[in-house]
Design a protein around this motif. Sequence first.
Motif, mmCIF file in Angstrom:
data_model
loop_
_atom_site.group_PDB
_atom_site.id
_atom_site.type_symbol
_atom_site.label_atom_id
_atom_site.label_comp_id
_atom_site.label_asym_id
_atom_site.label_seq_id
_atom_site.Cartn_x
_atom_site.Cartn_y
_atom_site.Cartn_z
ATOM 1 N N SER A 300 0.832 -1.212 0.000
ATOM 2 C CA SER A 300 0.000 0.000 0.000
ATOM 3 C C SER A 300 0.863 1.257 0.000
ATOM 4 O O SER A 300 1.695 1.463 0.893
ATOM 5 C CB SER A 300 -0.894 -0.022 1.248
ATOM 6 N N PRO A 301 0.687 2.114 -1.014
ATOM 7 C CA PRO A 301 1.507 3.341 -1.059
ATOM 8 C C PRO A 301 1.243 4.250 0.139
ATOM 9 O O PRO A 301 2.141 4.945 0.611
ATOM 10 C CB PRO A 301 1.096 4.013 -2.375
ATOM 11 N N LEU A 302 0.007 4.203 0.671
ATOM 12 C CA LEU A 302 -0.307 5.085 1.800
ATOM 13 C C LEU A 302 0.451 4.653 3.053
ATOM 14 O O LEU A 302 0.911 5.486 3.835
ATOM 15 C CB LEU A 302 -1.813 5.096 2.083
ATOM 16 N N LEU A 303 0.611 3.326 3.229
ATOM 17 C CA LEU A 303 1.370 2.831 4.379
ATOM 18 C C LEU A 303 2.821 3.303 4.272
ATOM 19 O O LEU A 303 3.412 3.767 5.254
ATOM 20 C CB LEU A 303 1.304 1.298 4.453
ATOM 21 N N LYS A 304 3.350 3.236 3.063
ATOM 22 C CA LYS A 304 4.747 3.642 2.843
ATOM 23 C C LYS A 304 4.904 5.147 3.156
ATOM 24 O O LYS A 304 5.843 5.549 3.840
ATOM 25 C CB LYS A 304 5.120 3.353 1.387
ATOM 26 N N GLN A 307 4.785 5.709 6.890
ATOM 27 C CA GLN A 307 6.030 5.308 7.567
ATOM 28 C C GLN A 307 7.129 6.344 7.337
ATOM 29 O O GLN A 307 7.860 6.714 8.254
ATOM 30 C CB GLN A 307 6.475 3.925 7.066
ATOM 31 N N GLU A 308 7.197 6.847 6.122
ATOM 32 C CA GLU A 308 8.213 7.866 5.798
ATOM 33 C C GLU A 308 7.963 9.151 6.571
ATOM 34 O O GLU A 308 8.876 9.769 7.119
ATOM 35 C CB GLU A 308 8.140 8.178 4.299
ATOM 36 N N LEU A 309 6.687 9.523 6.610
ATOM 37 C CA LEU A 309 6.296 10.755 7.293
ATOM 38 C C LEU A 309 6.617 10.649 8.785
ATOM 39 O O LEU A 309 7.169 11.582 9.394
ATOM 40 C CB LEU A 309 4.784 10.952 7.096
ATOM 41 N N GLU A 310 6.295 9.528 9.356
ATOM 42 C CA GLU A 310 6.560 9.310 10.788
ATOM 43 C C GLU A 310 8.065 9.404 11.061
ATOM 44 O O GLU A 310 8.504 10.106 11.975
ATOM 45 C CB GLU A 310 6.042 7.930 11.209
ATOM 46 N N GLN A 311 8.840 8.716 10.235
ATOM 47 C CA GLN A 311 10.288 8.705 10.408
ATOM 48 C C GLN A 311 10.852 10.123 10.312
ATOM 49 O O GLN A 311 11.665 10.550 11.133
ATOM 50 C CB GLN A 311 10.901 7.787 9.333
ATOM 51 N N ALA A 312 10.373 10.858 9.293
ATOM 52 C CA ALA A 312 10.882 12.224 9.074
ATOM 53 C C ALA A 312 10.530 13.115 10.257
ATOM 54 O O ALA A 312 11.360 13.908 10.738
ATOM 55 C CB ALA A 312 10.301 12.785 7.783
ATOM 56 N N ALA A 313 9.306 12.988 10.761
ATOM 57 C CA ALA A 313 8.877 13.855 11.864
ATOM 58 C C ALA A 313 9.613 13.498 13.153
ATOM 59 O O ALA A 313 10.014 14.387 13.915
ATOM 60 C CB ALA A 313 7.367 13.747 12.058
ATOM 61 N N LEU A 314 9.819 12.207 13.381
ATOM 62 C CA LEU A 314 10.452 11.791 14.636
ATOM 63 C C LEU A 314 11.919 12.219 14.725
ATOM 64 O O LEU A 314 12.492 12.244 15.808
ATOM 65 C CB LEU A 314 10.346 10.269 14.814
#
Length: 394
Positions: A300-304, A307-314
């Motif tokens: 799922s592209p939305l899951l990807k 995950q990227e968004l979470e990583q970038a924000a964290l």
Amino acid sequence: TGYVTLDSGYKNTGATRSAITFLDGEEGILRYRGYPIEQLAEKSSFIEVAYLLIYGALPTTAQLADFSNRITKHTLVHEDMRKIFDGFPTSTHPMAILSSLTCALTGFYPESLSPNQTPEEFDLNIVRLLAKISTIAAWTYKNSVGHPLNYPRNDLDYTSNFLYMMFSFPTEKYEINPVVVGALNKLLILHADHEQNCSTSTVRLVGSANASLYGSVSAGINALWGPLHGGSNQEVIEMLEAIEKDGGDTSKFIDKAKDKNNSFRLMGFGHRVYKNFDPRAKIIKKAADEVLHALGMQDSPLLKIAQELEQAALTDQYFVERKLYPNVDFYSGIIYKALGIPTEMFTVMFAMGRLPGWIAQWKEMRENKEPIGRPRQIYVGELERNYTAIGERA
Ligand code: CMC
């Protein structure tokens, strides 16, 4: 008039004593009636958790069977309620229908308005509400897409029956997928209570005026609908879809969320109480991974993007400094979407999950004989002025 302390947004005001949900925002701990959320999400069923929240203890086999049977018996709604659906334009948001029909229950059960119900009468109102909300919720969806409404099936458990009413057609046999049932059960449990959040405080405040349970919960549903509260689960998926449509560059959206001249916020991030991590988000993130794998949707592209968004924000100083972490809504929408639940229904799912918490909190407030809620203010307006005739005003 005495000394009034200003606490805008009630950031530091305890409004009640409660024995229902324990939450430690610094340590990321959440417990219902003392039971860790991790254990309940793993081992329990939504109806068992509802019993626990409302009556204070895990049920015995006999108590659980009795509670489930009573709920099942009340899943049908009055035929006149069906007619109310016809009056709503199909463009009506399902949350508006849900809150309206929850309040409309007072018309079908006027005895629910009495502040002096016996415990048996009050219990019947609780069971009715738990039972009928899933039928009403499924019908809001069927109505919005113009499909025939499905009547509840009493041979199914609570979660399976809801899925049947949502997705079954008279022309096809509907197969209940245990992966979908398990995932939904987990999501409902994780949303079931969260101490004095905005919608729960609303339910308690409205109920403190001796208003009915149905009227109080209807008000709570409207509070939950707000995008800063439960409405954010819909906003998260819309944000992820917007990022995908825009080419998938998450950094652009991170920058937008940090820009103080822009009202955009990273939806599904931040929490008033959790300043370390949201324990529900941890469980949901893992569940999203498992559910998507089990349904063959791991690409799922939305899951990807999530995950990227979470990583970038964290790893971004702005979010780190402000202790902003993914909250319960960040990954829940991805699961709902994978289960086939339409975006507009996400907050309705949250409401179904939160219902036992609202009921438990309302019941506790009444049993504690709490006084009517009535905050004070610090007046900052004009002191006193004389009335001037309209022709003499500047
Ligand atoms: N994106 C960007 N900046 C944020 C975010 C975010 N999601 N959340 C908070 N901030 C910033 C905010 O601008 C403020 O910055 P500054 O100190 O420079 O002024 C700082 O962080 C503190 O934020 P706040 O608004 O004072 O915090 P709050 O406790 O009043 O609000 C919140 C909590 C959940 C409303 C907020 O974090 C938010 O709007 N998040 C996005 C919406 C969301 O995901 N809501 C679901 C909450 S969990 C489920 C539920 O309760 O229903």
